[in-house]
Design an enzyme around this catalytic site. Structure first.
Site, PDB file in Angstrom:
ATOM      1  N   GLU A 234       0.885  -1.172   0.000  1.00 32.69           N
ATOM      2  CA  GLU A 234       0.000   0.000   0.000  1.00 32.69           C
ATOM      3  C   GLU A 234       0.910   1.205   0.000  1.00 32.69           C
ATOM      4  O   GLU A 234       1.612   1.450   0.970  1.00 32.69           O
ATOM      5  CB  GLU A 234      -0.925  -0.039   1.228  1.00 32.69           C
ATOM      6  N   CYS A 268      -2.418   8.526   3.589  1.00 27.67           N
ATOM      7  CA  CYS A 268      -2.225   8.047   2.214  1.00 27.67           C
ATOM      8  C   CYS A 268      -3.494   8.220   1.387  1.00 27.67           C
ATOM      9  O   CYS A 268      -3.431   8.534   0.199  1.00 27.67           O
ATOM     10  CB  CYS A 268      -1.780   6.592   2.214  1.00 27.67           C
TER      11      CYS A 268
END
Length: 462
Positions: A234, A268
């Site tokens: 990720e 993020c």
């Protein structure tokens, strides 16, 4: 640099002062930790799944028991607001609760009839020790996200946490153990990069998961791939939030500002690029800038602060370089954009206009409270700009025609997640992950439980 090789340091970003120093493990201690985790896994994998679920549930309760201590530690180590640290712990508990309730169903055997009339069973077997390399921005959630799913699946878990949140990692280890998790099944590794490489090479480690930058993802993916070990990556993003001409502007501004500055802008899946169609651009800009100007930075333990400091001084310096480079290439600062004086690694809520390709504000991820405002002609142009990115983690669409918004999200948005008329973080029952340079693999929603299992086919042919 020599001092860093001796151990790990945590520094309070609100003051710049040292919190604690941790000594690195020796190579033998690190190797023994892998071996001990594997030995614990051999027993854990045979533990009935219902018993595993009870311990996962207990970890959630243990998180609440230690909530105040964990909240204080996270805020001190990385600078998030106290209330957001509390929200993070509650999210972690909800992940434990969801996993404990749904894990047994997700991992249940799948029986199938074979074409020739025989019997087939697909069983989801744990594979062993999973090594997680995790970032600092959500010191508890990032760890819970991968570890709880893998523990539920029957795997063992190792953690290399970011240096500046080492205390949070060690506290989580204590919380897991107090909840009844078998000794050595979840272990925090205090190691350097070379030792980390050795962990990846260790034959007893069967999978690697990383949350970090695309550059780190390429490095770790290559090292794990060389050992034929599966990875889940990720890797962040520069998520686009599209505001269409039929959007509720007040709602859009509120969620977009929150989406940009939540967690001090260090998320993020944060809203980062704001793509607004011509018809409502000026109205949105005026309200958006006004609201961003009201986002004051200050001591994260002060309830009046809207954002705290950035987690590290080098991260603040990098962000400011991205802003100044974007301005040099034509971007215009509508608010913020100047380094404040005084102690702490603070950066003001900032809005950039005239953002175009070739500028860091358009091309890259700005991991801090800086918003990129981009003018689009219409919905089609806005979607083109949104997808004109090497990233693909999340995004958003604001439109009062929700049917149209869902259609755009499902059929045209090239990301792993899309929010409609809202900004959100992880949901325990929905998959989390991205495409393109945002990585691969999924967590949450039952998907994470099956990332590191052996989908084993057992067949009896007639």
């Amino acid at each position: 640099m020599e001092e860093q090789l001796e151990g790990l340091k945590t520094i309070n970003p609100a003051t710049g002062e040292l919190i604690q120093h941790y000594t690195f493990m020796t190579d033998k201690q690190a190797e023994d930790s892998v071996k001990n985790c594997h030995e614990a896994f051999l027993k854990w994998k045979t533990t009935p799944i219902e018993e595993r679920a009870k311990i996962i549930k207990a970890i959630g309760q243990s998180l609440q028991k230690h909530k105040d201590e964990l909240v204080q530690t996270m805020t001190q180590e990385m600078g998030k607001l106290l209330k957001q640290s509390k929200q993070e712990v509650d999210l972690c508990t909800s992940i434990c609760d969801y996993t404990a309730e749904n894990g047994p169903k997700e991992l249940a055997d799948d029986e199938r009839e074979l074409p020739n009339g025989g019997k087939g069973v697909i069983t989801y077997s744990p594979i062993g020790v999973i090594y997680g390399i995790q970032p600092w921005n959500f010191p508890a959630y990032q760890v819970v996200r991968y570890s709880i799913a893998n523990l539920m699946a029957g795997n063992g878990v190792l953690l290399k946490h970011a240096e500046n949140v080492t205390g949070s990692g060690k506290l989580l280890e204590k919380i897991y153990t107090e909840a009844g998790l078998p000794k050595n099944l979840f272990t925090v590794l205090l190691i350097n990069h070379k030792q980390s490489d050795d962990i990846i090479k260790n034959k007893l480690v069967r999978g690697v998961t990383l949350t970090g930058s695309p550059e780190a993802g390429k490095v770790i993916g290559k090292k794990a791939g060389a050992q034929l070990k599966k990875t889940v990556l990720e890797l962040g993003s520069n998520d686009a939030y599209i505001v269409l001409d039929d959007a509720n502007i007040d709602k859009a501004v509120k969620h977009c500002v929150n989406g940009r500055v939540y967690n001090n802008g260090e998320t993020c899946v944060a809203a980062k690029r704001f793509i607004v169609v011509d018809k409502v651009y000026d109205e949105f800009k005026e309200a958006f800038v006004k609201r961003m100007k009201g986002v004051t930075h200050g001591d994260p333990t002060d309830e009046n602060s809207k954002i705290g400091p950035m987690a590290r001084e080098d991260l603040r310096d990098d962000l400011h370089k991205q802003v100044t480079e974007s301005v040099k290439k034509g971007a215009k600062v509508l608010c913020g954009g100047e380094l404040p004086e005084g102690k702490g690694f603070y950066y003001p809520a900032t809005v950039l206009e005239n953002v175009e390709p070739g500028q860091p504000a358009y091309d890259d991820e700005l991991f801090g409270p800086v918003a990129s405002l981009i003018h689009a002609k219409d919905a089609e142009d806005a979607m083109r700009i949104a997808n004109d990115s090497r990233f693909g983690l999340g995004g958003g669409i604001f439109s009062e025609n929700t049917e149209k918004a869902f259609d755009l999200a499902k059929n045209h948005f090239d990301t792993g997640m899309v929010f409609i008329n809202s900004f959100g973080l992880a949901q325990p029952n929905m998959p989390f992950g991205g495409v393109k340079d945002s990585g691969y693999g999924r967590e949450h929603g039952g998907f994470g439980i099956k990332e590191f299992v052996n989908a084993k086919a057992v067949m009896q042919l007639s």
